[in-house]
Motif scaffolding. Structure first.
Motif, PDB file in Angstrom:
ATOM      1  N   LYS A 193     -36.312   3.616   2.326  1.00 41.41           N
ATOM      2  CA  LYS A 193     -36.637   4.759   3.185  1.00 41.41           C
ATOM      3  C   LYS A 193     -35.274   5.620   3.191  1.00 41.41           C
ATOM      4  CE  LYS A 193     -39.514   4.506   6.708  1.00 41.41           C
ATOM      5  NZ  LYS A 193     -40.203   4.277   7.947  1.00 41.41           N
ATOM      6  N   VAL A 194     -35.536   6.885   3.411  1.00 45.41           N
ATOM      7  CA  VAL A 194     -34.179   7.901   3.309  1.00 45.41           C
ATOM      8  C   VAL A 194     -34.711   9.256   4.111  1.00 45.41           C
ATOM      9  CG1 VAL A 194     -34.781   8.804   1.089  1.00 45.41           C
ATOM     10  CG2 VAL A 194     -32.351   8.856   2.144  1.00 45.41           C
ATOM     11  N   GLY A 195     -33.980   9.657   4.534  1.00 47.08           N
ATOM     12  CA  GLY A 195     -34.016  11.204   5.484  1.00 47.08           C
ATOM     13  C   GLY A 195     -33.144  12.045   5.153  1.00 47.08           C
ATOM     14  N   VAL A 196     -33.693  13.292   4.564  1.00 45.05           N
ATOM     15  CA  VAL A 196     -32.842  14.178   4.042  1.00 45.05           C
ATOM     16  C   VAL A 196     -32.722  15.525   5.069  1.00 45.05           C
ATOM     17  CG1 VAL A 196     -33.392  13.640   1.794  1.00 45.05           C
ATOM     18  CG2 VAL A 196     -34.779  15.387   2.815  1.00 45.05           C
ATOM     19  N   GLY A 199     -34.691  21.835   5.412  1.00 40.75           N
ATOM     20  CA  GLY A 199     -34.172  22.815   4.525  1.00 40.75           C
ATOM     21  C   GLY A 199     -34.044  22.576   2.954  1.00 40.75           C
ATOM     22  N   SER A 200     -34.103  21.184   2.877  1.00 42.42           N
ATOM     23  CA  SER A 200     -34.008  20.651   1.426  1.00 42.42           C
ATOM     24  C   SER A 200     -35.378  20.796   0.676  1.00 42.42           C
ATOM     25  CB  SER A 200     -33.597  19.123   1.640  1.00 42.42           C
ATOM     26  OG  SER A 200     -32.455  18.849   2.306  1.00 42.42           O
ATOM     27  N   ASP A 201     -34.972  21.006  -0.611  1.00 43.12           N
ATOM     28  CA  ASP A 201     -36.191  21.331  -1.700  1.00 43.12           C
ATOM     29  C   ASP A 201     -36.933  19.873  -1.738  1.00 43.12           C
ATOM     30  OD1 ASP A 201     -37.786  21.524  -3.529  1.00 43.12           O
ATOM     31  OD2 ASP A 201     -36.388  22.657  -4.956  1.00 43.12           O
ATOM     32  N   VAL A 202     -38.222  19.715  -0.981  1.00 46.72           N
ATOM     33  CA  VAL A 202     -38.703  18.319  -1.131  1.00 46.72           C
ATOM     34  C   VAL A 202     -39.159  17.772  -2.388  1.00 46.72           C
ATOM     35  CG1 VAL A 202     -39.419  18.770   1.471  1.00 46.72           C
ATOM     36  CG2 VAL A 202     -40.876  19.718  -0.180  1.00 46.72           C
ATOM     37  N   LYS A 203     -39.717  19.017  -2.976  1.00 45.99           N
ATOM     38  CA  LYS A 203     -40.305  18.359  -4.528  1.00 45.99           C
ATOM     39  C   LYS A 203     -38.859  17.901  -5.197  1.00 45.99           C
ATOM     40  CE  LYS A 203     -44.262  19.859  -4.267  1.00 45.99           C
ATOM     41  NZ  LYS A 203     -45.503  19.053  -4.296  1.00 45.99           N
ATOM     42  N   LEU A 204     -37.640  18.675  -5.305  1.00 41.07           N
ATOM     43  CA  LEU A 204     -36.554  17.984  -5.707  1.00 41.07           C
ATOM     44  C   LEU A 204     -36.226  16.552  -5.113  1.00 41.07           C
ATOM     45  CD1 LEU A 204     -34.167  18.308  -7.731  1.00 41.07           C
ATOM     46  CD2 LEU A 204     -32.824  19.478  -5.672  1.00 41.07           C
ATOM     47  N   VAL A 205     -36.299  16.477  -3.999  1.00 42.69           N
ATOM     48  CA  VAL A 205     -35.953  15.112  -3.413  1.00 42.69           C
ATOM     49  C   VAL A 205     -36.663  14.193  -3.783  1.00 42.69           C
ATOM     50  CG1 VAL A 205     -35.780  14.123  -1.249  1.00 42.69           C
ATOM     51  CG2 VAL A 205     -34.941  16.352  -1.268  1.00 42.69           C
ATOM     52  N   ALA A 206     -38.159  14.328  -4.069  1.00 42.11           N
ATOM     53  CA  ALA A 206     -39.198  13.308  -4.475  1.00 42.11           C
ATOM     54  C   ALA A 206     -38.807  13.123  -5.844  1.00 42.11           C
ATOM     55  CB  ALA A 206     -40.430  13.854  -4.256  1.00 42.11           C
ATOM     56  N   ALA A 207     -38.415  14.080  -6.695  1.00 41.25           N
ATOM     57  CA  ALA A 207     -38.209  13.747  -7.952  1.00 41.25           C
ATOM     58  C   ALA A 207     -37.082  12.922  -8.305  1.00 41.25           C
ATOM     59  CB  ALA A 207     -38.080  15.227  -8.810  1.00 41.25           C
ATOM     60  N   ASP A 234     -37.272  13.719  13.834  1.00 47.96           N
ATOM     61  CA  ASP A 234     -36.569  14.276  15.022  1.00 47.96           C
ATOM     62  C   ASP A 234     -35.373  15.128  14.120  1.00 47.96           C
ATOM     63  OD1 ASP A 234     -38.359  13.613  16.953  1.00 47.96           O
ATOM     64  OD2 ASP A 234     -36.812  11.993  17.500  1.00 47.96           O
ATOM     65  N   ASN A 235     -34.639  14.236  13.173  1.00 47.79           N
ATOM     66  CA  ASN A 235     -33.395  14.811  12.606  1.00 47.79           C
ATOM     67  C   ASN A 235     -33.640  14.904  11.279  1.00 47.79           C
ATOM     68  OD1 ASN A 235     -31.672  14.658  15.049  1.00 47.79           O
ATOM     69  ND2 ASN A 235     -32.643  12.535  15.098  1.00 47.79           N
ATOM     70  N   PHE A 268     -28.352  12.407  -5.160  1.00 51.35           N
ATOM     71  CA  PHE A 268     -28.046  13.320  -4.020  1.00 51.35           C
ATOM     72  C   PHE A 268     -26.943  14.089  -3.993  1.00 51.35           C
ATOM     73  CE2 PHE A 268     -31.549  11.746  -0.902  1.00 51.35           C
ATOM     74  CZ  PHE A 268     -32.581  11.805  -1.904  1.00 51.35           C
ATOM     75  N   ASN A 269     -25.835  13.359  -4.288  1.00 44.12           N
ATOM     76  CA  ASN A 269     -24.372  14.102  -4.375  1.00 44.12           C
ATOM     77  C   ASN A 269     -24.432  15.027  -5.498  1.00 44.12           C
ATOM     78  OD1 ASN A 269     -23.403  12.926  -2.016  1.00 44.12           O
ATOM     79  ND2 ASN A 269     -22.702  11.245  -3.122  1.00 44.12           N
ATOM     80  N   ASP A 270     -25.125  14.762  -6.565  1.00 42.64           N
ATOM     81  CA  ASP A 270     -24.811  15.578  -7.782  1.00 42.64           C
ATOM     82  C   ASP A 270     -25.687  16.758  -7.746  1.00 42.64           C
ATOM     83  OD1 ASP A 270     -23.254  13.486  -9.018  1.00 42.64           O
ATOM     84  OD2 ASP A 270     -24.832  12.530  -9.910  1.00 42.64           O
ATOM     85  N   ASN A 271     -26.872  16.640  -6.675  1.00 44.73           N
ATOM     86  CA  ASN A 271     -27.812  17.892  -6.693  1.00 44.73           C
ATOM     87  C   ASN A 271     -27.685  18.392  -5.374  1.00 44.73           C
ATOM     88  OD1 ASN A 271     -29.674  17.754  -9.310  1.00 44.73           O
ATOM     89  ND2 ASN A 271     -29.367  15.638  -8.614  1.00 44.73           N
ATOM     90  N   ASN A 272     -26.531  18.248  -4.447  1.00 47.60           N
ATOM     91  CA  ASN A 272     -26.308  19.052  -3.228  1.00 47.60           C
ATOM     92  C   ASN A 272     -27.651  18.741  -2.295  1.00 47.60           C
ATOM     93  OD1 ASN A 272     -23.690  19.963  -4.258  1.00 47.60           O
ATOM     94  ND2 ASN A 272     -24.913  21.705  -5.242  1.00 47.60           N
ATOM     95  N   VAL A 273     -28.108  17.470  -2.281  1.00 46.68           N
ATOM     96  CA  VAL A 273     -29.073  17.046  -1.267  1.00 46.68           C
ATOM     97  C   VAL A 273     -28.481  16.164  -0.181  1.00 46.68           C
ATOM     98  CG1 VAL A 273     -31.100  15.659  -0.799  1.00 46.68           C
ATOM     99  CG2 VAL A 273     -30.955  16.999  -2.955  1.00 46.68           C
ATOM    100  N   VAL A 274     -28.362  16.768   1.188  1.00 41.72           N
ATOM    101  CA  VAL A 274     -27.754  16.171   2.240  1.00 41.72           C
ATOM    102  C   VAL A 274     -28.723  15.117   2.838  1.00 41.72           C
ATOM    103  CG1 VAL A 274     -26.694  16.701   4.128  1.00 41.72           C
ATOM    104  CG2 VAL A 274     -26.565  18.524   2.629  1.00 41.72           C
ATOM    105  N   ILE A 275     -27.867  14.073   2.966  1.00 46.02           N
ATOM    106  CA  ILE A 275     -28.859  12.889   3.737  1.00 46.02           C
ATOM    107  C   ILE A 275     -28.536  13.096   5.174  1.00 46.02           C
ATOM    108  CG2 ILE A 275     -28.762  10.345   4.183  1.00 46.02           C
ATOM    109  CD1 ILE A 275     -27.933   9.978   1.189  1.00 46.02           C
ATOM    110  N   ALA A 276     -29.524  13.187   5.862  1.00 41.82           N
ATOM    111  CA  ALA A 276     -29.547  13.486   7.354  1.00 41.82           C
ATOM    112  C   ALA A 276     -28.783  12.467   8.193  1.00 41.82           C
ATOM    113  CB  ALA A 276     -30.877  13.972   7.926  1.00 41.82           C
ATOM    114  N   PHE A 277     -28.450  13.073   9.350  1.00 40.50           N
ATOM    115  CA  PHE A 277     -27.876  12.155  10.247  1.00 40.50           C
ATOM    116  C   PHE A 277     -28.230  12.641  11.690  1.00 40.50           C
ATOM    117  CE2 PHE A 277     -24.798  15.072   9.327  1.00 40.50           C
ATOM    118  CZ  PHE A 277     -24.159  15.811  10.352  1.00 40.50           C
ATOM    119  N   PRO A 278     -28.214  11.552  12.863  1.00 47.14           N
ATOM    120  CA  PRO A 278     -28.742  12.224  13.953  1.00 47.14           C
ATOM    121  C   PRO A 278     -27.924  13.468  14.580  1.00 47.14           C
ATOM    122  CG  PRO A 278     -28.709   9.766  13.947  1.00 47.14           C
ATOM    123  CD  PRO A 278     -28.108  10.368  12.730  1.00 47.14           C
TER     124      PRO A 278
END
Length: 294
Positions: A193-196, A199-207, A234-235, A268-278
């Motif tokens: 499990k991972v949280g982003v 505002g992230s592109d959810v289709k890109l995240v799933a791929a 929540d976050n 995620f780092n290569d595609n500028n997807v940010v892993i969320a934090f509280p």
């Protein structure tokens, strides 16, 4: 000289035929007492050699370890029964002499060794029905997890994931709920499990998550991994990926999940997807005026 040897042989034969114990129908001689230990020792040496030979032959034919274990146990029991009966025959002791003693022993065992008998019978059930086999990975009482190393007549030896050996009574394995992770095969489903960030592109995240899972060589291609958009947290936007692996130990699963997380973080780092934090947002109403006490 021949007469000298004949006299020695005659003396030995006379000594061996000396009667130590005699009844109306049976007698026990010195020769019987001396030959029985030699017979028993030689018999057990032969039994161990034959059992080892059978095990090696079955192993060479790639027979499963639990089947080899069962065959060896059956061979030992049959061979020992034959040796005991033969020994009694050599000593001229009738089996009827043990009728009363065996009845008394059975009564004593029935009252004083119920747990031992229960575990003994349970051990044979485990080896015969094979709900648990050698090299299976078990989870007992949702606490102990480990690999089965041997199934003995009284207890089963399990090596836990932390390397500690456990001896579990066979009856406990039959009377309690036991999760056998490898009863049918070694395929196990697990998830990551991972949280982003919102505002992230959810289709890109799933791929990217699916790509990270498929890059792991231990993940099975069938069934295919499934990526789930699990929740608006929540976050974070929560994603969970389910995939199947071939593993026999809990340690293997943890290592595979760790490698998948490494792959996800890298992609995620290569595609500028940010892993969320509280985090918390604080909004201040501009109409509030702060006054200074005079």
């Amino acid at each position: 000289m021949d007469e000298y040897f004949d006299s020695i042989l005659s003396a030995i034969s006379h000594s061996l035929s000396f009667v130590l114990l005699a009844t109306e129908k049976y007698q026990l001689t010195v020769g019987d007492v001396l030959i029985v230990p030699v017979y028993v020792i030689v018999s057990f040496i032969i039994i161990r050699w034959v059992a080892g030979f059978i095990a090696r032959r079955l192993t060479a034919h790639k027979v499963k370890p639990d089947i080899i274990h069962l065959v060896k146990r059956l061979f030992y029991i049959v061979a020992i029964i034959v040796v005991v009966l033969t020994t009694l025959t050599m000593l001229n002791i009738p089996l009827t002499a043990f009728a009363f003693v065996s009845g008394a022993v059975a009564i004593g065992v029935g009252f004083g060794a119920q747990n031992i008998i229960n575990n003994f019978i349970s051990g044979w059930i485990l080896m015969w029905e094979r709900p648990i086999r050698i090299n299976d990975f078990l989870e007992i009482d949702k606490v102990a997890k480990g690999k089965v190393e041997s199934i003995n007549t009284r207890s089963t030896r399990i090596r836990r994931v932390d390397g500690v050996h456990m001896l579990i009574p066979n009856s406990k394995l039959l009377e309690n709920t036991v999760v056998n992770w490898t009863l049918v095969d070694n395929r196990i489903r697990t998830s990551v499990k991972v949280g982003v960030a919102y505002g992230s592109d959810v289709k890109l995240v799933a791929a990217l998550i699916e790509q990270a899972v498929k890059q792991q060589p231990h993940v099975l291609s069938e069934p295919l991994p499934v990526v789930i958009f699990d929740d608006f947290g929540d976050n974070s936007l929560v994603f969970e990926v389910y995939f199947w692996v071939s593993a026999t130990m809990e340690r293997d699963l943890r290592v595979i999940r760790s490698e998948v997380r490494f792959n996800i973080d890298s992609l995620f780092n290569d595609n500028n997807v940010v892993i969320a934090f509280p985090q918390r947002d604080v909004h201040v109403d501009g109409t509030i005026q702060l006054s200074r006490d005079k």
